[in-house]
Write an enzyme that holds these catalytic residues in place. Structure first.
Site, PDB file in Angstrom:
ATOM      1  N   GLY A  99       0.828  -1.186   0.000  1.00 56.75           N
ATOM      2  CA  GLY A  99       0.000   0.000   0.000  1.00 56.75           C
ATOM      3  C   GLY A  99       0.868   1.243   0.000  1.00 56.75           C
ATOM      4  N   CYS A 100       0.267   2.380  -0.340  1.00 61.99           N
ATOM      5  CA  CYS A 100       1.063   3.602  -0.444  1.00 61.99           C
ATOM      6  C   CYS A 100       1.566   4.052   0.925  1.00 61.99           C
ATOM      7  CB  CYS A 100       0.262   4.700  -1.130  1.00 61.99           C
ATOM      8  SG  CYS A 100      -1.338   5.044  -0.393  1.00 61.99           S
ATOM      9  N   TYR A 101       0.683   4.101   1.910  1.00 59.55           N
ATOM     10  CA  TYR A 101       1.142   4.499   3.243  1.00 59.55           C
ATOM     11  C   TYR A 101       2.203   3.540   3.773  1.00 59.55           C
ATOM     12  CZ  TYR A 101      -2.821   7.782   3.622  1.00 59.55           C
ATOM     13  OH  TYR A 101      -3.716   8.801   3.442  1.00 59.55           O
TER      14      TYR A 101
ATOM     15  N   GLU B  79       2.484  12.129  -0.706  1.00 60.39           N
ATOM     16  CA  GLU B  79       2.148  11.564   0.595  1.00 60.39           C
ATOM     17  C   GLU B  79       3.330  11.789   1.514  1.00 60.39           C
ATOM     18  OE1 GLU B  79      -0.173   7.831   0.285  1.00 60.39           O
ATOM     19  OE2 GLU B  79       1.570   7.091   1.380  1.00 60.39           O
TER      20      GLU B  79
END
Lengths: 328, 328, 328, 328
Positions: B150-152, B236
């Site tokens: 996932g990105c986070y 992010e």
């Protein structure tokens, strides 16, 4: 019987963002008269030319203690360090002051000097009241010198005070996000639109000067405080992470603390920065993280309003015996 | 001697943001051939009409296992739950897969089902490799099924892995800020421009599904993870607060971990979200907070690139024996 | 002597942006009572849950002519076409109406039907007054049905009316830039944050329905009107390019037209969209282009305030014999 | 046989936005060698510290004609007026130049001096070629001094050239919208994030210096040109309103002009500023307004790329006999 005249108020440093908002609020206030607006850099220019949104029909003048201290009160919007001697001069002339700088916020001179350097008017420290009405309403009402809180401390202290009072603060991380107006009006590379747009930037990591204020008002607990610049103009959110010292009815603590407060809204959903824009509201939302046992508290304010200038007016209202919400 | 033909790759779910970026990267990649782009909602429409920036001259088709599994590899950009059965079908046909969903990221089926519900292809869990090259480069090179992080988690794990490996993670708070593309392309009230502009909004407090992934890759430590939506399109930042279990040469740990990594930049100043936009870079900056003893680590990525699709290409490069930076 | 009771007002369609602002303004208005707020989609939900910034303590209800027409006036915030029959019903019950839709703005039914299709209540067209106080103040004061102008026409007509009255409009191009709230609250791809961020998008080129309204109020001149979506929430700028039919003291025309207008500010510098945000002001600036002989006029408003809802309140004030600025 | 060495290129003024992009493009270009990057203000600082996104491993140096003119070509990113003498010096040393300033764009010295004041190297005016490859490809290929077009002229001329060539331009209004990077990197009040956010601001109305360039390249027609600042970082849209001199197959004119152009995309829908971001593309869309007979043409570019620096590289490619798209 003569009609009571409105107290006359000067705003010193009115060309900055905070001074401009304070001027606008006082100009349209039903029970104060905005008597003077002063500024160093734009002296001679109508305030409404520099900040048209204020629509204040006064000309900025260079501050002159002889001419501008003929007022009942002053809001001083000077940088830290520059404020203290001017505030001292105003107090000598009997002018009541709400000071927007950090100069009178910290009761402990040693702590001040640790973070800011020499203090310009230490004799006044003892009499200054920390101007967060929700914590110090009665003292503010009787004060001649009110040290208006910093914007981050306003949000962070309101977010955490109910836990602090109950002795629940075991370990605190405060991650703050602020719009660019919080960094002031002077043009610099880091406030250039292109530098701020499409990014989030932490700054003054571990050494932001709002830290000791937060710690003082939360009873001395150590906090890690990290502000971030986000691409918006005004508005501020603090996300507070607390390891509680014991289990407790947290919702009840917030209800007890804030149910009767006119300018604090405790909400269930997200805090809502748009909902506080150009208002004196602070919105708070409280969450438990069952997996880790942490309490997470969010608080949002408009940094230029509840975080600075509308809170200054709230304080002035209290100092002059008016309803604290008048003109807000 | 015959020239080796380029491996053919299909992108399933190419109408979403992540699928579109993956398609664009593969289309211009020197050593893969983008063979098919599929989508449910926009079938029949050229991908370049939906996402003109990709400039990919292929038409979106409804996925048909009979026609579209004639490839060497597939990037699957489906929602969680929907991916598992399609991935299973591709694997049965011998197609190597980089799956962008969460379906194969968690090794422990019970943990998956706690956070996501029933699993659609549990038999494949054992063979899937967590696709973070900086941690699992060798396993990825030999894998047939790579679960793209996932990105986070990409940002958070890269930020904290050097501390985790050294056994320093005592207590972890991760406060994340993400651009709106991370929430997907479907129009909803909370992604309406007016809802996002001039505000910062925490969401899924205490229950974001990226949490168990982060914990798995950091060796099982419990973390408090709180994402916030910020008014920008992609990018992010994770701000990580760590109470270290002991003193240690933290800078050295990061140098050891990342000096030879092509896509991780450890920097002294602010991490710099603009610097990673539309790149495969992760930028990390590490700070000590002497007053509280905490370590503060920031990491920033483009959530659609290193956080999703360029990392998928990095993984494909490794799986097919190419230089991992090719085409990036 | 009995105190006059406040006129009671209902807002129909209060869940949209315009209806919400109208509700907020009427709720805090010193001389109207906000009696009902209605909405189809969010019936049963407190308005303050959908639009917390309004802080209106009423629950949205599905509109019921039997129960909600017990008012002195209604603000109708319905889509074009849907408004006409509801307005007709309210008028039959003697309720005075400010209609925010386009249904009663065009005096010529044929023109309406050219741009919008069949009209739902043509009998009312004759009695409706175009609700731009600066042009039609006296008629509004006596009207029972006021057709509130569109947001673009408000700015464009105020920008050009002094030239139109003087017969100077030879050839007109209007290039408009609007924040996203002007496109309504319904989530769509083109209002997704990612679609709007970092771009400017012209739309409805040559066929935006605000065109005939502008032409009607400017005396029938043909205009080219092109709106563009810009990445901001609310606020609108029209840039008007006029080939004048003759030389004239243009500054004098604007002074004559607007010096006594409380809500129009003619300024020398740039018009200043931030200066009108959440106000009823229109700011205008006029320039001559000596090289080409063109007159260039800029006007800016908040599309949800002077462009819609605060102008509706200005109209209500006039209709009920109050000072037109009350509550604004 | 010896391998041809890559031509060496210096970028003068590399600390500004345009110089930084030019440096980044040349650094990663397959057939040029970036030899020097110079700057006055940040001399001694690595370019990658000032502009990390460039990732150029060179240190900025104060320009020294003795040391830095040992190159085959230079890109000069100096302010207007400052460029001319430096360019003259480079030419004397035989260095081929792409000049990003306005100093050599106007063929007519009188026109230059009308808009800019005295010219610093008028002897070079005759030999300079206007660097818009789509109009002057062959001349650029043989030129030693190329005057790179301004950003607005690039978009406006590409938008209108097909009409100009056909003699259709009767009357032209150009309303332009630009991101803030177009105004340069120097911090000023009008580029402060708070000044730009949530507003659109026209500037230099009737007197922007890009006007004569546009008129020169469109064959001398008079244009009204009005730029506006919009809240985004880079990207530019021109909306052009033309009263045609006669009826004509407009779509055919654009097809003829651009079907074979690698960097111009004529599209049916909105032009799409996001689609050209950080690319050398110009996207154009053409509309007829039947009611008024006007032709409306939109063109969008990235002001720092096709509007400045990638176009400079396109010109360098042509000057050195390479494919014009190399490295772009």
């Amino acid at each position: 019987m003569a009609r009571r005249t409105a107290p006359r108020v000067a705003v010193l440093g009115a060309a900055g963002y905070a001074g401009a908002v304070a001027s606008a609020l006082l100009h349209r206030h039903p029970h104060f008269e905005l008597a003077h607006v002063t500024a160093r850099s734009d002296a001679g220019v109508p305030l409404a030319d520099v900040h048209p949104r204020t629509r204040v029909p006064l000309v900025l003048e260079e501050y002159d203690p002889e001419r501008h201290a003929d007022v009942d009160a002053a809001v001083v919007a000077y940088p830290h360090g520059a404020a203290a001697p001017v505030v001292a001069g105003l107090r000598e002339r009997g002018v009541r002051v709400v000071d927007l700088s950090a100069d009178f916020r910290l009761h402990d001179r040693a702590v001040y000097e640790d973070w800011y350097g020499d203090h310009g008017a230490p004799a006044l420290l003892g009499g200054a009241v920390y101007g967060l009405p929700e914590l110090h309403r009665d003292e503010i009402a009787g004060a001649d010198l009110v040290a208006n809180p910093g914007c981050y401390p306003t949000a962070a202290i309101l977010a955490l005070a109910p836990l602090a009072r109950a002795g629940l603060l075991g370990d605190v991380v405060i991650d703050a996000k602020s719009g660019v107006s919080g960094a002031g009006r002077e043009p610099t590379h880091d406030k250039h639109f292109v530098s701020v747009d499409e990014t989030v930037t932490p700054y003054k990591v571990g050494r932001h000067r709002h830290t000791p204020e937060i710690e003082q008002e939360l009873g001395g607990v150590r906090v890690t405080f990290t502000p971030h610049l986000v691409p918006l103009a005004h508005g501020e959110l603090v996300s507070c992470y607390v390891t509680a010292t014991r289990e407790e009815d947290v919702a009840g603590l917030y209800a007890d603390a804030y149910d009767d407060e006119p300018w604090v809204e405790v909400v269930e959903g997200p805090p809502g920065m748009q909902e506080v824009r150009e208002t004196n509201y602070c919105r708070i939302s409280v969450h438990g993280d069952d997996r880790t046992g942490r309490i997470i508290v969010f608080a949002t304010i408009d940094n230029l309003w509840k975080g600075t200038s509308s809170q200054a007016v709230q304080n002035l209202n209290l100092m002059f015996g008016r309803d604290e919400s008048e003109g807000l």
